[in-house]
Design an enzyme around this catalytic site. Sequence first.
Site, mmCIF file in Angstrom:
data_model
loop_
_atom_site.group_PDB
_atom_site.id
_atom_site.type_symbol
_atom_site.label_atom_id
_atom_site.label_comp_id
_atom_site.label_asym_id
_atom_site.label_seq_id
_atom_site.Cartn_x
_atom_site.Cartn_y
_atom_site.Cartn_z
ATOM 1 N N SER A 194 0.847 -1.202 0.000
ATOM 2 C CA SER A 194 0.000 0.000 0.000
ATOM 3 C C SER A 194 0.877 1.245 0.000
ATOM 4 O O SER A 194 1.633 1.480 0.944
ATOM 5 C CB SER A 194 -0.894 0.014 1.241
ATOM 6 N N ASP B 209 -6.335 -6.146 5.266
ATOM 7 C CA ASP B 209 -5.717 -4.823 5.160
ATOM 8 C C ASP B 209 -5.679 -4.158 6.535
ATOM 9 O O ASP B 209 -6.714 -3.927 7.145
ATOM 10 C CB ASP B 209 -6.580 -3.996 4.184
ATOM 11 N N MET C 280 -11.160 -5.480 6.720
ATOM 12 C CA MET C 280 -10.284 -4.523 7.402
ATOM 13 C C MET C 280 -9.881 -5.118 8.759
ATOM 14 O O MET C 280 -10.727 -5.565 9.522
ATOM 15 C CB MET C 280 -11.004 -3.194 7.632
ATOM 16 N N HIS D 28 -8.789 0.830 -3.247
ATOM 17 C CA HIS D 28 -9.657 0.653 -2.075
ATOM 18 C C HIS D 28 -10.306 1.989 -1.764
ATOM 19 O O HIS D 28 -9.651 2.899 -1.266
ATOM 20 C CB HIS D 28 -8.757 0.154 -0.920
#
Length: 219
Positions: free
Chosen positions: A5, A172, A134, A63
């Site tokens: 990321s 994530d 998440m 995202h």
Amino acid sequence: MLAPSILAADFAKLGAQISVVEKAGADLIHLDIMDGHFVPNISFGPAIVKTVHRLTQLPLDTHLMIENPDFFLDDFQKAGTTYLTVHVEACPLLDRTVASIRQRGMKPGVSLKPETPLSALEGILAHVDLVLLMSVNPGFGGQKFIPETLAKIRSLNEMIASRNLKTLIEVDGGVDESNVADLVKAGVRVLVAGSAIFGAKDISQAMDAFRANIALAQN
Ligand code: DX5
Ligand code: ZN
């Protein structure tokens, strides 16, 4: 698959850092879009996604942590997104949003905040390519992994198998070398990592360590 990321990258050296993770075996580039409404932070928008698309051959995994994602689907498609993930909490007409993503030639994903139960996926699971769970409250990089996520991953894995689906499970938030093996064993197929990769002294070495851990856990 490993999806660094860039939220944690040094934007002054974005091209160089993306090239390091690409050479070190990244499978996707994860892009966190935050609007200051859905989450209490602002990151970047389609212009940066388009720039990243120019900087890499890798598929882009975008995202959306934004309200009204439907207004922006065309922008992210034009910017070069392959996987486009929306939050179930931000989509009152989720099936319509997911169908619009697919109509635009992107692979739809849906994401759940840590406190949102898997039951929110009942009607949509068969229509998406991935589910992003998440493992921190969305909005910021560098937070601590919420351990309860592991049980949620296992349940989602069973839900997918019982329906004979091939949906990818992505996780994530707070992913690092200490939890990557457990995540893979629980059924995660796409690991997002920000600070554990771009915050490392040696990005390439951090990538190698991640990939070694993933390979070990798959055996
Ligand atoms: C958090 C973002 C994450 C973030 C992960 O809201 O969705 O993708 O970049 O960062 P780390 O790996 O630092 O927790
Ligand atoms: Zn993310």
